[in-house]
Design an enzyme around this catalytic site. Sequence first.
Site, short mmCIF file in Angstrom:
data_model
loop_
_atom_site.label_atom_id
_atom_site.label_comp_id
_atom_site.label_asym_id
_atom_site.label_seq_id
_atom_site.Cartn_x
_atom_site.Cartn_y
_atom_site.Cartn_z
N ASP A 32 0.87 -1.17 0.00
CA ASP A 32 0.00 0.00 0.00
C ASP A 32 0.91 1.22 0.00
O ASP A 32 2.13 1.11 -0.15
CB ASP A 32 -0.97 -0.02 1.18
N HIS A 33 0.33 2.40 0.17
CA HIS A 33 1.12 3.64 0.14
C HIS A 33 2.18 3.69 1.26
O HIS A 33 3.26 4.20 1.05
CB HIS A 33 0.19 4.86 0.23
N HIS A 69 9.21 -23.73 9.45
CA HIS A 69 8.25 -24.37 10.35
C HIS A 69 6.79 -24.19 9.93
O HIS A 69 5.94 -24.97 10.35
CB HIS A 69 8.44 -23.87 11.77
N CYS A 126 3.03 -3.19 4.17
CA CYS A 126 2.24 -2.02 4.57
C CYS A 126 2.95 -1.41 5.77
O CYS A 126 4.05 -1.83 6.11
CB CYS A 126 0.77 -2.39 4.85
N GLY A 127 2.36 -0.43 6.40
CA GLY A 127 3.04 0.26 7.50
C GLY A 127 3.48 -0.65 8.62
O GLY A 127 4.66 -0.71 8.98
N THR A 128 2.53 -1.41 9.19
CA THR A 128 2.86 -2.32 10.29
C THR A 128 2.93 -3.77 9.84
O THR A 128 3.47 -4.60 10.56
CB THR A 128 1.80 -2.26 11.40
N GLY A 129 2.36 -4.08 8.71
CA GLY A 129 2.30 -5.44 8.22
C GLY A 129 1.08 -6.21 8.70
O GLY A 129 0.72 -7.24 8.13
N VAL A 130 0.41 -5.70 9.71
CA VAL A 130 -0.72 -6.42 10.30
C VAL A 130 -1.89 -6.52 9.32
O VAL A 130 -2.44 -7.59 9.10
CB VAL A 130 -1.17 -5.77 11.63
#
Length: 129
Positions: free
Chosen positions: A10-11, A98, A65-69
Site C-alpha cells: 500500500d502507500h 516451520h 504495509c506500514g505495520t504489516g498487520v
Amino acid sequence: MSKKILIASDHAGLDLKQKLIEQMPKDTFEDLGTNSEEKVDYPDYANELARSISSDNNKKGVLICGTGVGMSVAANKFKNVRAGLVYNSEVAKLIREHNDANILVLPGSYIDIHEAKICVKNLILGRLA
C-alpha cells in the site's frame, strides 16, 4: 530462481517495496502495485497477490504495509495462503522452515532495507541467508 516473487504494497509500504525492487537482482519481482504515494486500500493489493498464490502452490509473495498487520490479516483469508508477518530475518527463516509460509509480510515503517533483503532471501531459500 525459476519464478518471480509477487510483490505488492500500500502507500505506507511503497518506499520499502521500491528499494527492494531496486536492490535485489533484476527480475526478482513481479510488481502488483501500488506505485504511488496516494492513499489506497491495502486489502485491494493483499487480495490480488493472495488470490494468485492461492491458485498456484509454487508461487511466493511479499506484501508490505506500514505495520504489516493489515496485509497479513487480509492475505490469510485465502485458501492455501500462509502469510507471516516478520520484523527480522530470523523470524523469516522460521516461518519458511516451520510454517511453510508462502507470503512474507513486512512492516514498511519498522524494518530497514538491509534486514528486508535478508528476509526475502530467506523466503526464497527457506533457510537463514
